[in-house]
Motif scaffolding. Structure first.
Motif, PDB file in Angstrom:
ATOM      1  N   THR A 242      15.676   9.633   0.109  1.00 27.79           N
ATOM      2  CA  THR A 242      14.833   9.522   1.308  1.00 27.79           C
ATOM      3  C   THR A 242      15.765   9.379   2.515  1.00 27.79           C
TER       4      THR A 242
ATOM      5  N   THR B 192       9.728   3.211   2.034  1.00 23.25           N
ATOM      6  CA  THR B 192      10.618   4.321   2.414  1.00 23.25           C
ATOM      7  C   THR B 192      11.811   4.445   1.466  1.00 23.25           C
TER       8      THR B 192
ATOM      9  N   ASN C  76      12.823   7.203  11.415  1.00 25.68           N
ATOM     10  CA  ASN C  76      11.661   7.614  12.226  1.00 25.68           C
ATOM     11  C   ASN C  76      11.632   6.826  13.532  1.00 25.68           C
TER      12      ASN C  76
ATOM     13  N   ASN D  91       4.681   4.940   9.478  1.00 22.79           N
ATOM     14  CA  ASN D  91       4.865   6.100   8.591  1.00 22.79           C
ATOM     15  C   ASN D  91       4.083   7.318   9.090  1.00 22.79           C
ATOM     16  N   GLU D  92       4.780   8.452   9.215  1.00 23.43           N
ATOM     17  CA  GLU D  92       4.111   9.617   9.825  1.00 23.43           C
ATOM     18  C   GLU D  92       3.182  10.376   8.880  1.00 23.43           C
ATOM     19  N   ASN D  93       3.144   9.980   7.609  1.00 22.82           N
ATOM     20  CA  ASN D  93       2.228  10.661   6.673  1.00 22.82           C
ATOM     21  C   ASN D  93       0.823  10.052   6.696  1.00 22.82           C
TER      22      ASN D  93
ATOM     23  N   THR E 223      -2.800   9.346   8.541  1.00 25.20           N
ATOM     24  CA  THR E 223      -3.743   9.783   9.577  1.00 25.20           C
ATOM     25  C   THR E 223      -4.488   8.539  10.063  1.00 25.20           C
TER      26      THR E 223
ATOM     27  N   ALA F  98       0.159   5.961   1.841  1.00 25.43           N
ATOM     28  CA  ALA F  98       1.167   6.997   2.140  1.00 25.43           C
ATOM     29  C   ALA F  98       2.578   6.562   1.801  1.00 25.43           C
TER      30      ALA F  98
ATOM     31  N   GLY G 238       6.361   9.270   0.172  1.00 25.52           N
ATOM     32  CA  GLY G 238       6.149  10.670   0.540  1.00 25.52           C
ATOM     33  C   GLY G 238       4.718  11.172   0.429  1.00 25.52           C
ATOM     34  N   LYS G 239       3.796  10.323  -0.050  1.00 28.06           N
ATOM     35  CA  LYS G 239       2.389  10.758  -0.168  1.00 28.06           C
ATOM     36  C   LYS G 239       1.709  10.644   1.206  1.00 28.06           C
ATOM     37  N   THR G 240       0.497  11.206   1.314  1.00 27.23           N
ATOM     38  CA  THR G 240      -0.248  11.056   2.569  1.00 27.23           C
ATOM     39  C   THR G 240      -1.363  10.031   2.368  1.00 27.23           C
TER      40      THR G 240
END
Length: 372
Positions: A26, A51, A210, A216-218, A220, A336, A339-341
């Motif tokens: 990562t 992470t 980041n 975390n950007e994954n 919403t 998330a 690496g998942k969303t």
């Protein structure tokens, strides 16, 4: 660099990483492992939970252990029993193919201290601990951390927000000045800056993952406007649409978690509350059920959710927004992972729209309003 070997990780560790399905480093691992393997420095890592921090500090620690010495050479501090057990488990998996025996012990509250004292009598190279229990053992003369070469403070901001400030200061004073300190935190409140200034070298290396997005950007980020009387119906509707998914619902108070859990159970949902007054045995039972997927939804306060690391959680629902903006980072970061969303849904009252704007600005994220 695209693999662990190129980062400087030796074959025995690469082999065990492969076995547990970890092949691509990562971002935090890429940035920290080579630095920590090749130099004796202090390091500050700004990175979210989930992470891959454990391997980022764990692999360099294991690779630097001198197995011929029976001294405790590294100490890893973490805020909760769950996180301590999880770090120990991961380090153990990393050492599977190691020719030299590297011994890791975990010490934490909620388990008989005598058992831990007995375990520490054996050769121990790495200790993973919660601050409170470690202080107990130091004061009883059962553990000596004077000669440690490496001290890791994992999730340092959570340790402070859980009231471990004095314990941390005492532990840092017990270790001598020759150690390297590696501090990892999701946020950088003033108290953390103080610890860095007091106990770490002025030229400590700083690594931020980041940079532009603390969260975390994954994930919403959504919000739904509702009223107090409609909140529960809205919650039921959201869960009915997600019956095959697992997640956590956050409430501000213990009473709130109990009330929501009771009402959801009455509606036939597989839900349990996780709250501060629970006996450790009860907490473990709920966490086991949640991890083995026999429980769909966990209802928790910010404090009770500390150290929870469960993979494949699809959603986080904020029954109320947290009092402290930093807690939003911790809450939403439960989904998330690896690496998942995931999706983070806030149920807000009309007068809380300004709070959403504040979160957007402060955390560098964008929310979208939806209708249930």
């Amino acid at each position: 660099m695209s693999n662990f070997k190129e980062l400087g990780v030796t074959n025995v560790f690469v082999k065990s990483l492969k076995e547990i399905g970890v092949k691509v480093p990562t971002e935090i691992q890429k940035l920290t492992i080579p630095v920590l393997l090749n130099s004796d420095i202090d390091l500050v890592g700004l990175a979210q939970t989930g992470t891959g921090k454990t391997a980022a500090f764990g692999l360099p620690i294991l690779q630097k252990i001198d197995p011929s010495s029976s001294n405790i050479q590294a100490l890893i501090l973490a805020p909760t029993r769950e996180l301590v057990q999880q770090i120990k488990k991961q380090l153990f998996k990393f050492t599977k193919y190691s020719d030299d025996k590297i011994f890791v012990e975990a010490v934490f509250g909620g388990e008989k201290i005598d058992r831990q004292i007995k375990a520490l009598k054996r050769t121990t190279h790495v200790v993973v601990a919660t601050p409170g229990r470690l202080i107990d053992l130091i004061e009883r003369g059962e553990i000596d951390i004077k000669n440690i070469k490496t001290l890791v403070l994992d999730e340092a901001d959570e340790m402070l927000s859980m009231g471990f400030k004095q314990d941390l200061n005492r532990i840092l004073k017990y270790t001598n000045g020759k150690r390297n300190t590696w501090l990892f935190s999701a946020t950088m409140p003033e108290e953390i800056k103080k610890i860095i200034k007091t106990y770490m070298s002025a030229d400590a290396k700083r690594i931020e993952v980041n940079k532009n997005s603390l969260v975390n950007e994954n994930i919403t980020h959504l919000y739904i406007k509702t009223s107090i009387s409609e909140k529960l119906n809205l919650l039921i509707k959201l869960l009915e649409n997600r019956q095959r998914e697992r997640g956590i619902i956050f409430c501000r108070t213990k009473a709130g978690t109990q009330k929501v859990a009771k009402l959801l159970k009455e509606e036939g949902f597989s839900a349990e509350a996780l709250e501060g007054d629970m006996q450790q045995k009860e907490r473990d039972k709920v966490m086991r059920a949640f991890k083995n997927k026999s429980l769909q939804v966990l209802i928790s306060t910010d404090v009770s959710a500390r150290g929870i690391d469960v993979h494949n959680l699809s959603f986080v629902i904020h029954h109320q927004l947290p009092e402290n903006n930093e807690y939003y980072t911790h809450r939403s970061g439960r989904t998330a992972r690896a690496g998942k969303t995931g999706v983070s849904i806030a149920l807000i009252l009309p007068n809380e729209v300004s709070k959403i704007k504040e979160l957007q600005k402060e955390l560098g994220i964008s929310f979208k309003e939806i209708n249930a």
